[in-house]
Motif scaffolding. Structure first.
Motif, PDB file in Angstrom:
ATOM      1  N   MET A   1       0.847  -1.190   0.000  1.00  0.00           N
ATOM      2  CA  MET A   1       0.000   0.000   0.000  1.00  0.00           C
ATOM      3  C   MET A   1       0.876   1.231   0.000  1.00  0.00           C
ATOM      4  O   MET A   1       2.080   1.160   0.283  1.00  0.00           O
ATOM      5  CB  MET A   1      -0.910   0.011   1.233  1.00  0.00           C
ATOM      6  CG  MET A   1      -1.890  -1.146   1.299  1.00  0.00           C
ATOM      7  SD  MET A   1      -2.845  -1.151   2.838  1.00  0.00           S
ATOM      8  CE  MET A   1      -3.743   0.410   2.685  1.00  0.00           C
ATOM      9  N   SER A   2       0.275   2.374  -0.289  1.00  0.00           N
ATOM     10  CA  SER A   2       1.043   3.615  -0.265  1.00  0.00           C
ATOM     11  C   SER A   2       1.401   3.968   1.175  1.00  0.00           C
ATOM     12  O   SER A   2       0.606   3.747   2.102  1.00  0.00           O
ATOM     13  CB  SER A   2       0.248   4.756  -0.892  1.00  0.00           C
ATOM     14  OG  SER A   2      -0.760   5.225  -0.019  1.00  0.00           O
ATOM     15  N   VAL A   3       2.593   4.515   1.360  1.00  0.00           N
ATOM     16  CA  VAL A   3       3.057   4.865   2.700  1.00  0.00           C
ATOM     17  C   VAL A   3       2.142   5.905   3.324  1.00  0.00           C
ATOM     18  O   VAL A   3       1.786   5.813   4.512  1.00  0.00           O
ATOM     19  CB  VAL A   3       4.515   5.365   2.652  1.00  0.00           C
ATOM     20  CG1 VAL A   3       4.954   5.850   4.029  1.00  0.00           C
ATOM     21  CG2 VAL A   3       5.445   4.255   2.179  1.00  0.00           C
ATOM     22  N   GLY A   4       1.706   6.886   2.563  1.00  0.00           N
ATOM     23  CA  GLY A   4       0.838   7.924   3.089  1.00  0.00           C
ATOM     24  C   GLY A   4      -0.471   7.375   3.602  1.00  0.00           C
ATOM     25  O   GLY A   4      -0.969   7.791   4.664  1.00  0.00           O
ATOM     26  N   GLU A   5      -1.055   6.434   2.873  1.00  0.00           N
ATOM     27  CA  GLU A   5      -2.310   5.826   3.298  1.00  0.00           C
ATOM     28  C   GLU A   5      -2.137   5.059   4.602  1.00  0.00           C
ATOM     29  O   GLU A   5      -3.001   5.114   5.491  1.00  0.00           O
ATOM     30  CB  GLU A   5      -2.824   4.893   2.200  1.00  0.00           C
ATOM     31  CG  GLU A   5      -4.175   4.264   2.493  1.00  0.00           C
ATOM     32  CD  GLU A   5      -4.670   3.372   1.374  1.00  0.00           C
ATOM     33  OE1 GLU A   5      -5.743   2.760   1.543  1.00  0.00           O
ATOM     34  OE2 GLU A   5      -3.976   3.273   0.329  1.00  0.00           O
ATOM     35  N   VAL A   6      -1.010   4.360   4.735  1.00  0.00           N
ATOM     36  CA  VAL A   6      -0.760   3.594   5.947  1.00  0.00           C
ATOM     37  C   VAL A   6      -0.513   4.522   7.134  1.00  0.00           C
ATOM     38  O   VAL A   6      -1.030   4.291   8.242  1.00  0.00           O
ATOM     39  CB  VAL A   6       0.415   2.618   5.732  1.00  0.00           C
ATOM     40  CG1 VAL A   6       0.812   1.948   7.051  1.00  0.00           C
ATOM     41  CG2 VAL A   6       0.033   1.556   4.702  1.00  0.00           C
ATOM     42  N   TYR A   7       0.252   5.590   6.938  1.00  0.00           N
ATOM     43  CA  TYR A   7       0.436   6.581   8.004  1.00  0.00           C
ATOM     44  C   TYR A   7      -0.917   7.059   8.516  1.00  0.00           C
ATOM     45  O   TYR A   7      -1.177   7.086   9.728  1.00  0.00           O
ATOM     46  CB  TYR A   7       1.217   7.795   7.481  1.00  0.00           C
ATOM     47  CG  TYR A   7       2.703   7.776   7.738  1.00  0.00           C
ATOM     48  CD1 TYR A   7       3.227   7.931   9.017  1.00  0.00           C
ATOM     49  CD2 TYR A   7       3.601   7.638   6.682  1.00  0.00           C
ATOM     50  CE1 TYR A   7       4.601   7.952   9.236  1.00  0.00           C
ATOM     51  CE2 TYR A   7       4.977   7.650   6.886  1.00  0.00           C
ATOM     52  CZ  TYR A   7       5.469   7.808   8.169  1.00  0.00           C
ATOM     53  OH  TYR A   7       6.835   7.824   8.387  1.00  0.00           O
ATOM     54  N   ASP A   8      -1.778   7.468   7.603  1.00  0.00           N
ATOM     55  CA  ASP A   8      -3.072   8.024   7.995  1.00  0.00           C
ATOM     56  C   ASP A   8      -3.927   7.010   8.739  1.00  0.00           C
ATOM     57  O   ASP A   8      -4.549   7.329   9.760  1.00  0.00           O
ATOM     58  CB  ASP A   8      -3.832   8.526   6.763  1.00  0.00           C
ATOM     59  CG  ASP A   8      -3.262   9.827   6.213  1.00  0.00           C
ATOM     60  OD1 ASP A   8      -2.409  10.440   6.892  1.00  0.00           O
ATOM     61  OD2 ASP A   8      -3.670  10.233   5.107  1.00  0.00           O
ATOM     62  N   GLU A   9      -3.954   5.775   8.239  1.00  0.00           N
ATOM     63  CA  GLU A   9      -4.806   4.759   8.863  1.00  0.00           C
ATOM     64  C   GLU A   9      -4.316   4.419  10.268  1.00  0.00           C
ATOM     65  O   GLU A   9      -5.117   4.342  11.207  1.00  0.00           O
ATOM     66  CB  GLU A   9      -4.827   3.504   7.990  1.00  0.00           C
ATOM     67  CG  GLU A   9      -5.791   2.433   8.480  1.00  0.00           C
ATOM     68  CD  GLU A   9      -7.248   2.749   8.209  1.00  0.00           C
ATOM     69  OE1 GLU A   9      -8.109   2.157   8.874  1.00  0.00           O
ATOM     70  OE2 GLU A   9      -7.524   3.592   7.334  1.00  0.00           O
ATOM     71  N   LEU A  10      -3.021   4.223  10.434  1.00  0.00           N
ATOM     72  CA  LEU A  10      -2.479   3.883  11.751  1.00  0.00           C
ATOM     73  C   LEU A  10      -2.709   5.018  12.748  1.00  0.00           C
ATOM     74  O   LEU A  10      -3.052   4.784  13.918  1.00  0.00           O
ATOM     75  CB  LEU A  10      -0.988   3.562  11.644  1.00  0.00           C
ATOM     76  CG  LEU A  10      -0.635   2.309  10.835  1.00  0.00           C
ATOM     77  CD1 LEU A  10       0.877   2.229  10.612  1.00  0.00           C
ATOM     78  CD2 LEU A  10      -1.134   1.049  11.526  1.00  0.00           C
ATOM     79  N   TYR A  11      -2.521   6.230  12.296  1.00  0.00           N
ATOM     80  CA  TYR A  11      -2.728   7.411  13.146  1.00  0.00           C
ATOM     81  C   TYR A  11      -4.191   7.491  13.575  1.00  0.00           C
ATOM     82  O   TYR A  11      -4.507   7.652  14.765  1.00  0.00           O
ATOM     83  CB  TYR A  11      -2.322   8.651  12.368  1.00  0.00           C
ATOM     84  CG  TYR A  11      -2.254   9.931  13.168  1.00  0.00           C
ATOM     85  CD1 TYR A  11      -1.032  10.427  13.603  1.00  0.00           C
ATOM     86  CD2 TYR A  11      -3.396  10.667  13.466  1.00  0.00           C
ATOM     87  CE1 TYR A  11      -0.949  11.624  14.326  1.00  0.00           C
ATOM     88  CE2 TYR A  11      -3.331  11.846  14.182  1.00  0.00           C
ATOM     89  CZ  TYR A  11      -2.105  12.330  14.608  1.00  0.00           C
ATOM     90  OH  TYR A  11      -2.030  13.500  15.322  1.00  0.00           O
TER      91      TYR A  11
END
Length: 261
Positions: free
Chosen positions: A239-249
């Motif tokens: 997955m895109s890193v940005g999407e994963v950052y947002d979801e985890l946050y």
């Protein structure tokens, strides 16, 4: 927000004062918005509450870490009373759980007594409508799931989870969250967990000051290490890193009801 992080499980009170100051002073520069700082006992909880008063980015949890001598009835009563007094200051009940490693070493006399302590804290979490930060690894996880199911709570966070796939699937069905540490860079079990557990139920943590190996060997455990964990989660899930950052946050903010603004 795409590169901001929250450490979902850290023992901030256990750092040396200078190291703790270093972490707090450079949180913003390292993209760290909050630290969920769990407690090990009454003294630890009081320290975490004070750190939160001094710096609102520290989000305290109150609990009794199970990998130590069984608390007295008075110890438990004092912690439960502290939770009542600070129900609006604490974000969770934790760290609580069962003494897997002490039992492996033959250093506990009664598992049932530890189960009773854990049940008392789970009851309090349900009463206060607070999430629970759990130490429940390997064979202990199913027993903890039994207790959580008894009290019909899905507000459970299994930190540093190590367990079988049947238990992992049960945890997901029940809506529990898990978090991964920086050992995702070199531990196969952690990598497999991160790759297969649905992203909407994942968080990231350090469990600091616990030390790590690999590229982190010999380094003080710092929340900034989580950035590499996030990037690894993204790679494993393709997955895109940005999407994963947002979801985890967002997962962490929602689970712990954090205000990071």
């Amino acid at each position: 927000m795409s590169d901001r992080i929250i450490d979902a499980h850290i023992h901030l009170d256990r750092y040396a004062p200078d190291d703790r100051s270093l972490i707090l002073n450079n949180m913003n520069d390292n993209g760290v918005d909050a630290l969920v700082s769990v407690s090990g006992d009454l003294d630890s909880a009081q320290k975490n509450l004070q750190m939160s008063r001094d710096d609102s980015r520290v989000k305290p949890a109150i609990g009794f870490h199970p990998e130590q001598e069984l608390p007295t009835d008075e110890d438990v009563a004092d912690l439960l009373a502290l939770m009542d007094r600070h129900r609006y200051d604490m974000v969770a009940v934790g760290e609580i759980g069962l003494p897997y490693y002490l039992e492996q070493e033959g250093r506990i006399a009664s598992r049932e007594a530890y189960m009773e302590v854990l049940e008392a804290f789970i009851q309090k979490a349900v009463e206060l409508d607070k999430p629970i930060a759990l130490h429940a690894v390997f064979d202990d996880a199913p027993m903890v799931c039994d207790l959580l199911e008894t009290y019909s709570t899905s507000k459970a966070h299994f930190h540093w989870f190590k367990g079988d796939w049947r238990t992992t699937e049960r945890m997901y069905r029940n809506g529990y969250l898990v978090s991964v540490t920086p050992d995702i860079l070199y531990k196969t079990k952690t990598r497999n967990l991160a790759a297969t557990y649905p992203l909407e139920k994942l968080m990231v943590e350090t469990d600091g000051p616990w030390p790590f190996e690999g590229t982190f060997k010999g380094k003080m455990t710092h929340p900034a290490m989580i950035h590499q964990s996030v990037q690894e989660v993204a790679a494993l899930k393709q997955m895109s890193v940005g999407e994963v950052y947002d979801e985890l946050y967002n997962n962490t903010c929602h689970f712990y009801e954090l205000n990071t603004g």
